[in-house]
Design an enzyme around this catalytic site. Sequence first.
Site, PDB file in Angstrom:
ATOM      1  NE  ARG A  29      -4.213  -1.610   0.298  1.00 31.28           N
ATOM      2  CZ  ARG A  29      -5.288  -1.730   1.053  1.00 31.28           C
ATOM      3  NH1 ARG A  29      -5.556  -0.834   1.965  1.00 31.28           N
ATOM      4  NH2 ARG A  29      -6.109  -2.738   0.880  1.00 31.28           N
ATOM      5  NE  ARG A  33      -6.964   5.176   2.695  1.00 32.89           N
ATOM      6  CZ  ARG A  33      -7.744   4.272   3.283  1.00 32.89           C
ATOM      7  NH1 ARG A  33      -8.953   4.603   3.684  1.00 32.89           N
ATOM      8  NH2 ARG A  33      -7.303   3.050   3.497  1.00 32.89           N
ATOM      9  NE  ARG A  42      -9.433   9.150  -1.935  1.00 29.67           N
ATOM     10  CZ  ARG A  42      -9.960   8.743  -0.799  1.00 29.67           C
ATOM     11  NH1 ARG A  42     -10.074   7.449  -0.563  1.00 29.67           N
ATOM     12  NH2 ARG A  42     -10.338   9.604   0.108  1.00 29.67           N
ATOM     13  CG  ASP A  79      -8.952  -3.034  -4.223  1.00 24.61           C
ATOM     14  OD1 ASP A  79      -8.324  -2.468  -3.314  1.00 24.61           O
ATOM     15  OD2 ASP A  79      -9.761  -3.964  -4.008  1.00 24.61           O
ATOM     16  CE1 TYR A 156     -12.954  -7.637   1.679  1.00 21.96           C
ATOM     17  CE2 TYR A 156     -11.404  -9.295   0.893  1.00 21.96           C
ATOM     18  CZ  TYR A 156     -11.710  -8.241   1.730  1.00 21.96           C
ATOM     19  OH  TYR A 156     -10.767  -7.782   2.622  1.00 21.96           O
TER      20      TYR A 156
END
Length: 347
Positions: A29, A33, A42, A79, A156
Amino acid sequence: MHAPAAPKKTILRALAGELQSPPPVWMMRQAGRYLPEYRATRAQAGDFLSLCYNPELAAEVTLQPIRRYRFDAAILFADILLLPQALGADLWFVTGEGPRLSTITDAAGVAALKPLDAIHETLGPVYETVKILSRELPREVTLIGFAGAPWTVATYMIAGRGTPDQGPAHAMKAAEPEAFARLIDLLTEATIAYLSAQIEAGAEVVKIFDSWAGSLKGDDFDRYALAPARRITAALKARHPGLPIIAFPRQAGEKYVGFARATGADCVALDNSVDAAWAAEHLQVDGCVQGNLAPHHLVEGGPALVAETRRIVCAFARGPHIFNLGHGITPEADPENVHRMLEAIRG
Ligand code: CP3
């Protein structure tokens, strides 16, 4: 007369089994952020999925941590949940909570998924991002493509969200064993097609993220974590000879032992529950290992960050090692602490 061969990139050398001091480094990652420039791009894209499907901006955020830190590898910005979306699942992200998908609970849900050939239509922009990156990355930086492992992606798709114990997926495995096995099979084939297309576009290494492998026990682990990883690895290496593969069976515990050998992966990525000294003795004997600083050190910093980074480097100093975190860097991390970590590794 032949010109001398260009020296291989550090990450490729580690994956080929070469010991290097200091070890090459990148972070899970690493585009994320915690970086103000990521947050700005973003915002420009509008939202996370629009960023994933915008090749110019996805390439830009992939490059940001390379510019700032000179990491040895860049990982494609995308992703693991784009693949289920390409197979027909609805996907959206709830700010502050995480992903949401339409759910699959039975054979009819599995049968309603799109045929494999259809995935490239949705995933075309991802391949375009890879192409841009293979042109624009500094020549010493290795480009890593990735996908989720079938079990993790299935958890998921079945639950429609992240779950603490993967309960809904375990329930479907028990109640609808055939439909569940078909879903894993289909995801295995789709993952091979997806990763193959990334490699054709320019990915030099691929990583398979099995983030929830730790909840598979006994035969289930062999059937739904190990066997799909072996099938994906064998198929990719048959199509792309010499392509290195990193496997991440997160939280596999003692099941890490022999995982690289049994699947044919060139490297196992270690989560932070694995002790580095133990891993050096039991896992590094089979080849390269990647890991495994706990991400919280990049929030806290201080002497513990430096001491822990050095302890991991020393523990793995007698074999091939790629320094990384045990899981993704968190939004609360201080970008300056990444410089301190690098100084402790390279300085
Ligand atoms: O820099 C990189 O590592 C490359 C890009 C990357 C992302 N996700 C971007 C991302 C990679 C390799 C992933 C893998 C991924 N995605 C995994 C496997 C690794 C792991 O963390 O266990 C999983 C389980 C996912 C699914 C996913 N994506 C979740 C559960 C979430 C929400 C949690 C969170 O951190 O917000 C995401 C969102 C996501 N994927 C973000 C990023 C940068 C944050 C989204 C944002 O910008 O708002």
